[in-house]
Enzyme design. Structure first.
Site, PDB file in Angstrom:
ATOM      1  N   ASP A  71       0.848  -1.204   0.000  1.00 27.95           N
ATOM      2  CA  ASP A  71       0.000   0.000   0.000  1.00 27.95           C
ATOM      3  C   ASP A  71       0.881   1.251   0.000  1.00 27.95           C
ATOM      4  O   ASP A  71       0.385   2.374  -0.085  1.00 27.95           O
ATOM      5  CB  ASP A  71      -1.004  -0.012   1.161  1.00 27.95           C
ATOM      6  CG  ASP A  71      -0.334  -0.053   2.528  1.00 27.95           C
ATOM      7  OD1 ASP A  71       0.905  -0.192   2.604  1.00 27.95           O
ATOM      8  OD2 ASP A  71      -1.054   0.048   3.546  1.00 27.95           O
ATOM      9  N   GLU A  73      -1.617  -5.650   8.573  1.00 27.55           N
ATOM     10  CA  GLU A  73      -0.802  -5.059   9.641  1.00 27.55           C
ATOM     11  C   GLU A  73      -1.409  -5.388  11.010  1.00 27.55           C
ATOM     12  O   GLU A  73      -2.631  -5.387  11.163  1.00 27.55           O
ATOM     13  CB  GLU A  73      -0.720  -3.537   9.452  1.00 27.55           C
ATOM     14  CG  GLU A  73       0.067  -3.151   8.207  1.00 27.55           C
ATOM     15  CD  GLU A  73       0.285  -1.663   8.057  1.00 27.55           C
ATOM     16  OE1 GLU A  73      -0.034  -0.894   8.998  1.00 27.55           O
ATOM     17  OE2 GLU A  73       0.795  -1.254   6.991  1.00 27.55           O
ATOM     18  N   GLU A 105       9.017  -4.423  10.588  1.00 25.46           N
ATOM     19  CA  GLU A 105       9.420  -3.101  10.074  1.00 25.46           C
ATOM     20  C   GLU A 105       9.827  -2.171  11.214  1.00 25.46           C
ATOM     21  O   GLU A 105       9.123  -2.075  12.232  1.00 25.46           O
ATOM     22  CB  GLU A 105       8.263  -2.478   9.272  1.00 25.46           C
ATOM     23  CG  GLU A 105       8.622  -1.074   8.756  1.00 25.46           C
ATOM     24  CD  GLU A 105       7.690  -0.527   7.678  1.00 25.46           C
ATOM     25  OE1 GLU A 105       6.770  -1.248   7.248  1.00 25.46           O
ATOM     26  OE2 GLU A 105       7.919   0.631   7.276  1.00 25.46           O
TER      27      GLU A 105
HETATM   28  O1  KIV Z   1       3.552  -1.129   1.651  1.00 21.82           O
HETATM   29  C1  KIV Z   1       4.715  -1.577   1.628  1.00 21.82           C
HETATM   30  O2  KIV Z   1       5.493  -1.318   0.721  1.00 21.82           O
HETATM   31  C2  KIV Z   1       5.117  -2.407   2.753  1.00 21.82           C
HETATM   32  C3  KIV Z   1       6.559  -2.758   2.859  1.00 21.82           C
HETATM   33  C4  KIV Z   1       7.298  -1.596   3.341  1.00 21.82           C
HETATM   34  C5  KIV Z   1       6.789  -3.950   3.693  1.00 21.82           C
HETATM   35  O3  KIV Z   1       4.321  -2.776   3.545  1.00 21.82           O
END
Ligand code: KIV
Length: 325
Positions: free
Chosen positions: A84, A155, A222
């Site tokens: 996203d 998430e 992250e």
């Molecule tokens: O949206 C994204 O690109 C992500 C990565 C940073 C893991 O979730």
């Protein structure tokens, strides 16, 4: 009645011919086969576990369209995430909160057309799974049915474990994502490294274990201290994929636009620029502009020409017209 897979005989090896299989990408040679080296096989969720067991680092990059998907897939990267983050990198939004299911799906479909070997993950956008579990299931299903995604990413840790179980029960593999979760930017009060004190470390560990027990395909870690990511990676059987989480994770993911300097802003501490696409593209675009202005483009070799006979005929007609004036 037994279904025979006559089109894809390689599939019979794995299933004993008891079911039909439609390989994504449609190439029988991509099907997992034990006689083919891992780096040539279609990547599946089992491949990730196998790589963790072998201590072989797992590679993952984001891609948002057909061209970038082909480049990443053909370079042999194992996982491709339609993140996203496209809210910012592609659509120019301020953060990931605004991007919609339909916008995400549009990009997942484009990426699907470019990916043959890598495992394709789609990020569930903010609002698509937080409000209602049935909605979450419907949205996850859309990514698989309409977008061709093989895994959806969500998430959150402990608090999402029940929902994740339901999605997995619906035959959809799920990737977890804990630590700095960008969809919680307003709750976190900015994009801050997480897990810096003992209670936060304990919560992160509980989150990782809850995801592990729920049966996720991988866990994105992250923006957490290296030491914490190393502890989590050692604790869980699930492969961990780090971004700003140090080198002990089972794999690493970066945003395609960070890797290539296409973000118009300095990168975070963990970003390594492997190329300068902004400079390359800017230089090419400026050269095109200058060539057009100075009549250097297009040249005669870049133009189409009439066939000889038509040209001769046209010249005769034009000469006659001139003579009549
Ligand atoms: O949206 C994204 O690109 C992500 C990565 C940073 C893991 O979730």
């Amino acid at each position: 009645m037994k279904m025979r897979n006559r089109l894809y005989p390689a599939c019979r090896r794995g299933t004993g011919g008891k079911m039909s299989i439609t390989p994504i990408g449609g190439r029988p040679q991509d099907e997992p086969r034990s006689d083919r080296p891992l780096f040539l096989q279609k990547v599946t969720t089992s491949t990730l576990r196998e790589l963790k067991l072998r201590h072989e680092p797992i590679t993952c990059l984001t891609a948002y369209d057909y061209a970038s998907a082909r480049i990443v897939d053909e370079a042999g990267i194992e996982m491709i995430l339609v993140g996203d983050s496209l809210a910012q990198t592609i659509l120019g939004y301020e953060n990931t909160l605004s991007v919609t299911m339909d916008e995400m799906l549009h990009h997942v479909k484009a990426v699907r057309r470019g990916v043959k070997r890598a495992l394709l993950l789609a990020d569930m956008p903010y609002g698509s799974y937080q409000l209602d579990d049935n909605d979450a299931l419907r949205n996850a299903t859309r990514f698989v049915k309409e977008g061709g995604a093989e895994v959806v990413k969500i998430e959150g840790g402990e608090k999402r474990a029940e929902l994740i179980r339901r999605i997995i029960d619906a035959e959809i593999p799920v990737a977890g994502h804990i630590g700095l979760t960008p969809q919680s930017v307003n709750v976190m009060g900015g994009y801050k490294v997480q897990g810096k004190n003992l209670s936060a470390i304990e919560q992160l560990m509980r989150d990782a274990v809850a995801l592990d027990r729920a049966g996720v395909a991988c866990i994105v870690l992250e923006g957490i201290p290296r030491e914490v990511a190393a502890m989590i990676t050692a604790e869980v059987a699930t492969p961990t994929i780090g971004i700003g989480a140090g080198p002990e994770c089972d794999g690493q993911v970066l945003v395609f636009h960070d890797l290539l300097n296409l973000t118009f802003a300095p990168g975070a501490k963990f970003v390594r620029r492997y190329g300068d696409a902004a400079a390359l593209i800017g230089q090419a675009v400026r050269a095109f502009g200058a060539d057009v202005k100075s009549l250097q483009y297009p040249a005669d070799e870049e133009s189409y020409h009439l066939p000889k006979e038509t040209k001769a005929g046209l010249e005769t007609v034009l000469a006659r017209k001139r003579a009549m004036r």
